[in-house]
Design a protein around this motif. Structure first.
Motif, PDB file in Angstrom:
ATOM      1  N   VAL A   1      -3.288  32.075  12.952  1.00 22.10           N
ATOM      2  CA  VAL A   1      -3.917  32.872  11.308  1.00 22.10           C
ATOM      3  C   VAL A   1      -5.020  33.007  12.256  1.00 22.10           C
ATOM      4  O   VAL A   1      -5.134  33.486  10.781  1.00 22.10           O
ATOM      5  CB  VAL A   1      -3.997  31.838  10.646  1.00 22.10           C
ATOM      6  CG1 VAL A   1      -2.712  31.321  10.615  1.00 22.10           C
ATOM      7  CG2 VAL A   1      -4.858  30.705  11.317  1.00 22.10           C
ATOM      8  N   ALA A   2      -5.437  33.218  13.051  1.00 25.07           N
ATOM      9  CA  ALA A   2      -7.031  33.894  13.436  1.00 25.07           C
ATOM     10  C   ALA A   2      -6.735  35.622  12.982  1.00 25.07           C
ATOM     11  O   ALA A   2      -5.552  36.068  13.415  1.00 25.07           O
ATOM     12  CB  ALA A   2      -6.925  34.576  15.433  1.00 25.07           C
ATOM     13  N   PRO A   3      -7.545  36.203  11.815  1.00 21.22           N
ATOM     14  CA  PRO A   3      -7.285  37.236  11.175  1.00 21.22           C
ATOM     15  C   PRO A   3      -7.844  38.461  12.388  1.00 21.22           C
ATOM     16  O   PRO A   3      -8.152  38.181  12.850  1.00 21.22           O
ATOM     17  CB  PRO A   3      -8.289  37.367   9.741  1.00 21.22           C
ATOM     18  CG  PRO A   3      -9.226  35.957   9.899  1.00 21.22           C
ATOM     19  CD  PRO A   3      -8.623  35.212  11.366  1.00 21.22           C
TER      20      PRO A   3
ATOM     21  N   GLU B   1       0.164  25.714  15.809  1.00 22.12           N
ATOM     22  CA  GLU B   1      -0.004  26.304  14.106  1.00 22.12           C
ATOM     23  C   GLU B   1      -0.915  27.037  14.166  1.00 22.12           C
ATOM     24  O   GLU B   1      -1.257  28.025  13.327  1.00 22.12           O
ATOM     25  CB  GLU B   1       0.717  25.117  13.071  1.00 22.12           C
ATOM     26  CG  GLU B   1       1.125  24.352  13.083  1.00 22.12           C
ATOM     27  CD  GLU B   1       1.309  22.543  12.658  1.00 22.12           C
ATOM     28  OE1 GLU B   1       0.525  22.679  11.490  1.00 22.12           O
ATOM     29  OE2 GLU B   1       2.101  21.891  12.716  1.00 22.12           O
ATOM     30  N   ASP B   2      -2.441  26.392  14.144  1.00 21.41           N
ATOM     31  CA  ASP B   2      -3.643  26.968  13.724  1.00 21.41           C
ATOM     32  C   ASP B   2      -3.807  28.395  14.562  1.00 21.41           C
ATOM     33  O   ASP B   2      -4.026  29.497  13.828  1.00 21.41           O
ATOM     34  CB  ASP B   2      -4.531  26.322  14.283  1.00 21.41           C
ATOM     35  CG  ASP B   2      -4.577  25.452  14.050  1.00 21.41           C
ATOM     36  OD1 ASP B   2      -4.298  24.829  12.666  1.00 21.41           O
ATOM     37  OD2 ASP B   2      -5.570  24.595  13.623  1.00 21.41           O
ATOM     38  N   GLU B   3      -3.216  28.702  15.693  1.00 24.11           N
ATOM     39  CA  GLU B   3      -3.580  29.737  16.391  1.00 24.11           C
ATOM     40  C   GLU B   3      -2.788  31.168  15.303  1.00 24.11           C
ATOM     41  O   GLU B   3      -2.993  32.619  16.154  1.00 24.11           O
ATOM     42  CB  GLU B   3      -2.888  29.963  17.622  1.00 24.11           C
ATOM     43  CG  GLU B   3      -3.641  28.658  18.685  1.00 24.11           C
ATOM     44  CD  GLU B   3      -3.975  29.197  20.326  1.00 24.11           C
ATOM     45  OE1 GLU B   3      -2.788  29.856  19.890  1.00 24.11           O
ATOM     46  OE2 GLU B   3      -3.933  27.970  20.843  1.00 24.11           O
TER      47      GLU B   3
ATOM     48  N   SER C   1      -0.443  18.797  18.329  1.00 24.87           N
ATOM     49  CA  SER C   1       0.868  19.695  17.701  1.00 24.87           C
ATOM     50  C   SER C   1      -0.197  20.956  16.582  1.00 24.87           C
ATOM     51  O   SER C   1       0.469  22.512  16.671  1.00 24.87           O
ATOM     52  CB  SER C   1       1.651  19.540  16.571  1.00 24.87           C
ATOM     53  OG  SER C   1       0.881  18.745  15.250  1.00 24.87           O
ATOM     54  N   LYS C   2      -0.750  20.455  15.735  1.00 26.44           N
ATOM     55  CA  LYS C   2      -1.832  21.383  15.017  1.00 26.44           C
ATOM     56  C   LYS C   2      -2.340  22.426  15.774  1.00 26.44           C
ATOM     57  O   LYS C   2      -2.067  23.948  14.889  1.00 26.44           O
ATOM     58  CB  LYS C   2      -3.363  20.524  14.142  1.00 26.44           C
ATOM     59  CG  LYS C   2      -2.522  19.544  13.363  1.00 26.44           C
ATOM     60  CD  LYS C   2      -1.581  20.306  12.379  1.00 26.44           C
ATOM     61  CE  LYS C   2      -2.456  20.958  11.371  1.00 26.44           C
ATOM     62  NZ  LYS C   2      -1.225  20.994  10.040  1.00 26.44           N
ATOM     63  N   ILE C   3      -2.776  22.669  16.515  1.00 29.03           N
ATOM     64  CA  ILE C   3      -3.137  23.840  16.989  1.00 29.03           C
ATOM     65  C   ILE C   3      -2.220  25.427  17.696  1.00 29.03           C
ATOM     66  O   ILE C   3      -2.909  26.172  17.357  1.00 29.03           O
ATOM     67  CB  ILE C   3      -3.743  24.023  19.005  1.00 29.03           C
ATOM     68  CG1 ILE C   3      -4.221  24.942  19.438  1.00 29.03           C
ATOM     69  CG2 ILE C   3      -2.622  23.065  20.252  1.00 29.03           C
ATOM     70  CD1 ILE C   3      -5.988  24.864  18.962  1.00 29.03           C
TER      71      ILE C   3
END
Lengths: 400, 205
Positions: free
Chosen positions: A20-22, A16-18, A12-14
């Protein structure tokens, strides 16, 4: 919770993480891709189109301050670098780029006086005899920058070498540590500040060479390694004369002074006699990372306690412990300029790169200068401060 | 997966390998978020993740002509990324005084890590909080195996190839990582007087 729950959480974390790549990362990456092409490592028929694309996009985000600098008439990395023997000038990139002032320092950061494009990604800096020297942090090159003209001369560390890492200049010599290609400690090199050529290579995996007390002092291995061994190199012979194992973990760093070499950590502090190698414990001075010697005092940083501290190495006493200002995160690097220390760090809740002044006489914090990137490995020529702008081929000058 | 010009991934890889920088830009757009997310998990630091992602994509552009099978671009890219993560972590470890507390997370970082608003069925808020904390205590080598296997759904054989380790090593690292996470959670729960799970079921890695 069983393995399946853990797996489900991890998967699940992946997602959410995607999110936020600036954006700045994308633009910086494409800019570096274009620069790689310009170096000749990847010829591309569409380089020009891509460069325009990058420049336009960069106008709306943080990199808008960087890309325009690249588009000016200043220095460009030229032809592909030809292999050269270690320590000899690399012929093609020797150039006369970006005299100070041709780039727009004001667009870079408010308190930057000048910006130099140096052709290789910035790494550690050291200043001596009016020149600024730099090792690239990812490529096996070091270079000399004349800050008066902006002229850059580039030297190879050897085609099979890893990049340089740390650097110090004093007493008519320059020493740098060189990494393996995967950033492990590899060797120390001595550079002649007149010719720029590599004068010696000491085959020992040491980091953080510091010149002082008549010798060169380095840390054996990596700073994070357990236990601390200080390597002592005699510049008369360029040989290792001692490896001094500390009786405790002074893993935060070492600082040569006229009165001996100090190895200080949060748990232990020692003074080393440079002539005998004898080690004397100084338990009351275990305050954290030593950063800079100024006005006869050693100044350092304790990140855990959020304090800047000063000790008197003659009396062996603690002279100052200044609480770090709120909303400021200082980094373990600083330079002393004309009675003041300028400390690198972040302000505004870890968002704004700054130099923070410490008034040595009043022993209190003073002005804050806004600079480019968070910096380590800064240097001074005694009046100006030079900052490597990390992940870019720029060096910024501050005139405090 | 297609880029903005409608070309599919394989076409983009072929074009980029031939020097088409716009095609590579599309590939960057397709992969950068996931690369960053994986790097963020492996390195445990926003700054290091940006560094590793940038270097991996630049290296991919430079070495793309040597990729023989365009269909394997993603696996090839993640292999480069994993190595860049290792390199970057080592780079940061060279900074004395930074290896402890240097990457103190900002509020945004914490929000990134503890996105408690996102529901995960069967895992409560407190457990996710503890789990994320436990993940941070894994070594970079173990985090890399976990991230490549669970985030990217790479089979362990592919994970081993990406990390240049034996398949058995990848398997044992994954096993150790899961055991460590369970043990950490049980220790936290035990210290707080909460019931400790003795469940050891679930799919085996």
């Amino acid at each position: 919770m069983n393995d399946h729950d853990i797996e489900r959480w991890l998967r699940s974390k992946i997602r959410e993480d995607e999110a936020v790549a600036p954006d700045s990362l994308r633009l910086r990456t494409l800019d570096e891709v274009a620069r790689t092409t310009q170096r000749g490592a990847r010829p591309s028929p569409l380089a020009a189109m891509a460069s325009i694309s990058v420049a336009v996009a960069a106008a709306v985000v943080v990199l808008a301050i960087i890309v325009p600098l690249l588009e000016r008439d200043g220095p460009r990395v030229g032809e592909p670098t030809k292999p050269a023997p270690a320590g000899t000038p690399v012929p093609s990139p020797t150039r006369t780029p970006s005299p100070a002032g041709t780039l727009d320092p004001g667009a870079f950061a408010p308190d930057v006086a000048a910006v130099y494009e140096v052709g290789r990604r910035s790494g550690a800096l050291a200043a001596i005899d009016g020149d600024v020297w730099m090792v690239s942090d990812i490529e096996p090159y070091y270079l000399r920058l004349d800050p008066n003209t902006g002229a850059v001369t580039e030297f190879s560390l050897g085609t099979d070498s890893g990049p340089g890492a740390e650097m110090d200049a004093d007493a008519g010599m320059i020493w740098a540590s060189v990494s393996t290609t995967d950033f492990g400690p590899d060797r120390l090199v001595r550079i002649d500040p007149i010719s720029g050529e590599m004068a010696a290579s000491v085959d020992i995996g040491a980091t953080y060479p510091r010149i002082g007390a008549g010798y060169v002092w380095a840390l054996l291995g990596m700073p994070e390694d357990r236990g601390t061994t200080i390597v002592q190199v005699d510049p008369a012979s360029n040989d290792v004369v001692r490896q001094i194992e500390m009786p405790g973990e002074c893993d935060e760093g070492h600082m040569p002074t006229g009165l001996g070499v100090w190895c200080i950590g949060s748990g232990a502090a020692f003074r080393i006699d440079p002539e005998t190698g004898a080690v004397e414990a100084q338990p009351d001075l275990a305050l954290g990372h030593p950063v800079v010697e100024a006005a006869g005092l050693i100044w350092g940083l304790n990140s855990d306690e959020r304090t800047v501290w000063a000790i008197d190495p003659v009396a062996g006493t603690v002279v100052a412990q200044l609480p770090m200002p709120d909303d400021v995160e200082l980094l373990p690097d600083a330079v002393a300029v004309e009675g003041r220390i300028w400390w690198t760090g972040h302000g505004s809740g870890a968002r704004t790169p700054i130099l923070l002044e410490v008034d040595l006489e009043a022993q209190q914090f003073g002005r804050t200068l806004l600079v480019a990137e968070p910096n380590y490995h800064i240097t001074t020529d005694g009046s100006s401060i030079y900052l490597p702008v990390l992940r870019t081929p720029f060096v910024a000058r501050i005139d405090p | 997966m297609a880029g903005v010009t409608g070309r599919d991934g394989t076409d983009l890889v072929r074009a980029a390998a031939a020097g088409d920088e716009l095609a590579f830009t599309e590939l960057v757009d397709l992969h950068i978020d996931r690369c960053y997310a994986v790097a963020r998990r492996i390195t445990g630091s926003r700054e290091a993740a940006e560094e590793a992602t940038q270097e991996a994509l630049v290296a991919a552009w430079r070495d793309l002509p040597r990729l023989s099978d365009p269909d394997r671009f993603a696996a090839w890219l993640y292999r480069i990324l994993a190595r860049q993560c290792y390199r970057t972590v080592r780079w940061y470890r060279r900074l004395p005084g930074l290896h402890r507390g240097r990457h103190a997370e900002t509020d945004d970082d914490r929000a990134f890590d503890w996105d408690l608003a996102a529901p995960v069925r069967g895992v409560g808020f407190e457990e996710r909080d503890e789990l994320a904390g436990a993940f941070e205590t894994l070594s970079v080598e173990h985090r890399a195996v976990v991230a490549l296997h669970f985030y990217l759904d790479l089979p362990l054989v592919e994970v081993a190839r990406a990390l240049d380790i034996a398949p058995g090593t990848a398997r044992s690292r994954l096993h150790y990582a899961l055991r460590h996470l369970r043990t950490h959670l049980d220790a936290v729960r035990g210290s707080e007087g909460l019931p400790v799970s003795h469940e050891r079921g679930g799919r085996r890695p």
